[in-house]
Design a protein around this motif. Sequence first.
Motif, PDB file in Angstrom:
ATOM      1  N   GLY A 167     -25.606 -48.934 -44.073  1.00  0.00           N
ATOM      2  CA  GLY A 167     -26.162 -49.978 -44.913  1.00  0.00           C
ATOM      3  C   GLY A 167     -26.726 -51.139 -44.121  1.00  0.00           C
ATOM      4  N   PRO A 168     -27.792 -51.775 -44.631  1.00  0.00           N
ATOM      5  CA  PRO A 168     -28.434 -52.876 -43.902  1.00  0.00           C
ATOM      6  C   PRO A 168     -27.546 -54.102 -43.749  1.00  0.00           C
ATOM      7  N   ASP A 169     -26.676 -54.379 -44.732  1.00  0.00           N
ATOM      8  CA  ASP A 169     -25.794 -55.546 -44.624  1.00  0.00           C
ATOM      9  C   ASP A 169     -24.804 -55.389 -43.481  1.00  0.00           C
ATOM     10  N   LYS A 170     -24.253 -54.201 -43.344  1.00  0.00           N
ATOM     11  CA  LYS A 170     -23.304 -53.958 -42.264  1.00  0.00           C
ATOM     12  C   LYS A 170     -23.998 -54.036 -40.903  1.00  0.00           C
ATOM     13  N   CYS A 171     -25.208 -53.527 -40.823  1.00  0.00           N
ATOM     14  CA  CYS A 171     -25.936 -53.582 -39.552  1.00  0.00           C
ATOM     15  C   CYS A 171     -26.328 -55.018 -39.204  1.00  0.00           C
ATOM     16  N   ARG A 172     -26.720 -55.781 -40.201  1.00  0.00           N
ATOM     17  CA  ARG A 172     -27.064 -57.185 -39.970  1.00  0.00           C
ATOM     18  C   ARG A 172     -25.840 -57.958 -39.470  1.00  0.00           C
ATOM     19  N   ALA A 216     -19.555 -49.002 -36.933  1.00  0.00           N
ATOM     20  CA  ALA A 216     -19.652 -50.180 -36.057  1.00  0.00           C
ATOM     21  C   ALA A 216     -19.111 -51.456 -36.682  1.00  0.00           C
ATOM     22  N   SER A 217     -19.195 -51.596 -37.997  1.00  0.00           N
ATOM     23  CA  SER A 217     -18.779 -52.851 -38.627  1.00  0.00           C
ATOM     24  C   SER A 217     -17.311 -52.856 -39.022  1.00  0.00           C
ATOM     25  N   GLY A 218     -16.613 -51.750 -38.788  1.00  0.00           N
ATOM     26  CA  GLY A 218     -15.216 -51.652 -39.168  1.00  0.00           C
ATOM     27  C   GLY A 218     -14.286 -52.328 -38.180  1.00  0.00           C
ATOM     28  N   ALA A 219     -12.987 -52.168 -38.409  1.00  0.00           N
ATOM     29  CA  ALA A 219     -11.984 -52.851 -37.590  1.00  0.00           C
ATOM     30  C   ALA A 219     -12.045 -52.413 -36.134  1.00  0.00           C
ATOM     31  N   VAL A 220     -12.212 -51.119 -35.899  1.00  0.00           N
ATOM     32  CA  VAL A 220     -12.305 -50.619 -34.521  1.00  0.00           C
ATOM     33  C   VAL A 220     -13.641 -51.010 -33.911  1.00  0.00           C
ATOM     34  N   GLY A 221     -14.721 -50.803 -34.649  1.00  0.00           N
ATOM     35  CA  GLY A 221     -16.050 -51.082 -34.114  1.00  0.00           C
ATOM     36  C   GLY A 221     -16.261 -52.531 -33.746  1.00  0.00           C
ATOM     37  N   SER A 222     -15.737 -53.446 -34.560  1.00  0.00           N
ATOM     38  CA  SER A 222     -15.924 -54.869 -34.271  1.00  0.00           C
ATOM     39  C   SER A 222     -15.193 -55.272 -32.998  1.00  0.00           C
ATOM     40  N   ALA A 223     -13.983 -54.758 -32.804  1.00  0.00           N
ATOM     41  CA  ALA A 223     -13.253 -55.052 -31.568  1.00  0.00           C
ATOM     42  C   ALA A 223     -13.932 -54.413 -30.366  1.00  0.00           C
ATOM     43  N   ASN A 235     -15.783 -50.444 -48.047  1.00  0.00           N
ATOM     44  CA  ASN A 235     -15.208 -51.679 -47.481  1.00  0.00           C
ATOM     45  C   ASN A 235     -16.182 -52.305 -46.492  1.00  0.00           C
ATOM     46  N   PHE A 236     -15.954 -53.577 -46.200  1.00  0.00           N
ATOM     47  CA  PHE A 236     -16.768 -54.291 -45.207  1.00  0.00           C
ATOM     48  C   PHE A 236     -15.796 -54.875 -44.196  1.00  0.00           C
ATOM     49  N   GLY A 237     -15.650 -54.236 -43.053  1.00  0.00           N
ATOM     50  CA  GLY A 237     -14.668 -54.649 -42.071  1.00  0.00           C
ATOM     51  C   GLY A 237     -13.322 -54.012 -42.353  1.00  0.00           C
ATOM     52  N   LYS A 238     -12.270 -54.611 -41.833  1.00  0.00           N
ATOM     53  CA  LYS A 238     -10.917 -54.094 -41.979  1.00  0.00           C
ATOM     54  C   LYS A 238     -10.474 -54.131 -43.438  1.00  0.00           C
ATOM     55  N   GLN A 239      -9.948 -52.980 -43.937  1.00  0.00           N
ATOM     56  CA  GLN A 239      -9.480 -52.932 -45.316  1.00  0.00           C
ATOM     57  C   GLN A 239      -7.996 -53.269 -45.389  1.00  0.00           C
ATOM     58  N   LEU A 240      -7.686 -54.309 -46.160  1.00  0.00           N
ATOM     59  CA  LEU A 240      -6.321 -54.777 -46.342  1.00  0.00           C
ATOM     60  C   LEU A 240      -5.978 -54.822 -47.822  1.00  0.00           C
ATOM     61  N   LEU A 300     -21.162 -59.954 -34.876  1.00  0.00           N
ATOM     62  CA  LEU A 300     -20.297 -59.249 -33.930  1.00  0.00           C
ATOM     63  C   LEU A 300     -20.896 -59.150 -32.532  1.00  0.00           C
ATOM     64  N   GLY A 301     -22.176 -59.445 -32.398  1.00  0.00           N
ATOM     65  CA  GLY A 301     -22.785 -59.460 -31.071  1.00  0.00           C
ATOM     66  C   GLY A 301     -23.363 -58.153 -30.594  1.00  0.00           C
ATOM     67  N   PHE A 302     -23.500 -57.160 -31.481  1.00  0.00           N
ATOM     68  CA  PHE A 302     -24.164 -55.923 -31.088  1.00  0.00           C
ATOM     69  C   PHE A 302     -25.606 -56.226 -30.684  1.00  0.00           C
ATOM     70  N   ASP A 303     -26.106 -55.499 -29.708  1.00  0.00           N
ATOM     71  CA  ASP A 303     -27.509 -55.653 -29.310  1.00  0.00           C
ATOM     72  C   ASP A 303     -28.441 -54.995 -30.320  1.00  0.00           C
ATOM     73  N   ALA A 304     -27.947 -53.969 -30.992  1.00  0.00           N
ATOM     74  CA  ALA A 304     -28.707 -53.298 -32.046  1.00  0.00           C
ATOM     75  C   ALA A 304     -27.730 -52.509 -32.890  1.00  0.00           C
ATOM     76  N   CYS A 305     -28.128 -52.235 -34.138  1.00  0.00           N
ATOM     77  CA  CYS A 305     -27.288 -51.424 -35.019  1.00  0.00           C
ATOM     78  C   CYS A 305     -28.198 -50.598 -35.913  1.00  0.00           C
ATOM     79  N   LEU A 306     -27.919 -49.314 -36.006  1.00  0.00           N
ATOM     80  CA  LEU A 306     -28.734 -48.395 -36.794  1.00  0.00           C
ATOM     81  C   LEU A 306     -28.015 -48.028 -38.078  1.00  0.00           C
ATOM     82  N   ASP A 307     -28.762 -48.055 -39.177  1.00  0.00           N
ATOM     83  CA  ASP A 307     -28.236 -47.672 -40.481  1.00  0.00           C
ATOM     84  C   ASP A 307     -28.442 -46.169 -40.654  1.00  0.00           C
TER      85      ASP A 307
END
Length: 339
Positions: free
Chosen positions: A182-187, A157-164, A330-335, A193-200
Amino acid sequence: MTKNHQIVLDNRPKGEATAANFKLVETDIAPLQDGQVLVRHHYLSLDPYMRGRMNDSKSYAASQPLGEVMIGGTVGEVVESRHPDYAAGDQVVGMGGWQNYSVVTATQPGVLRKVDTTHVPLSAYLGAVGMPGVTAYYGLVHIIDPKPGQTVTVTAASGAVGSAYAALAKARGCRVVGIAGGPDKCRYAVEELGFDACLDYREYNQDTYALAKALKEACPDGIDGHFENVGGWIMDAVMLRANAFSRMAVCGMIAGYDGQPLSMANPALILINRMRVEGFIVSEHMQVWPAALKELGSLVASGKLRARESVAEGLSAAPEAFLGMLKGQNFGKQLVKLV
């Protein structure tokens, strides 16, 4: 004559990919021919699909040839041009691969595209306003096709596809629930990103039914549409919460990229729930790219899509950054930043 540095695929992985599969080489850049453009890459994109290309096996695209520059999306600046549509200083996106420079035969359609960085950062054209964003758009809009008020889910969910995906789904009035590691990515998924909920998923120790129970709480009305990037036991948990006539867009199976078998625990749910399960490759649907890029660009420019980036420095850092991405480091899109 300008020197170029490239990373080539030196040998194929046996099981898990390692840095030893790659090799850094130096080459000369030959003078341009008519119709060619020389691009200096500013950023290189690292994406999960590249792992599948490293194998010599049947897939939707040809395997990465040994001894050749690793495939990959790039953004950068034209430094020399012998094509009338491009001039030095133009900012462009293409598939230049894992190298500092690329010589592009710009007479071939679709190999290079000029981009406007007035409101959208150059790097975003490799993520939110690039292939990952269009991937989210196609899966959501053309396969899942949600109605306002429906619940949709996505893995990674926190990656490049999931965020879009989250931004696009919220714009369509959906409840959006993510699954990340991970809790940081879910937070980040919920707060930025506006998710209503995110599960680790790491909390559930590969217990399909424990994750399915958590999904029941996060998705009290069930799941109407799901975007799959991972496969395996997580997909099994999602299927246990899928509603009748739900839709699943299958884009990636990263859990099996190193050759592990990917079993499906309850395939009968496809029949019981009359599910539509459709795999897709975004490059086969070029007709949707203009509309997708227009909407994604607007979301980024307006601040409604604030996708995070992980940036490795220098071409030599690409292999380790790529391997780390496959493990979710990685956290989000890896460049990879090259300039």
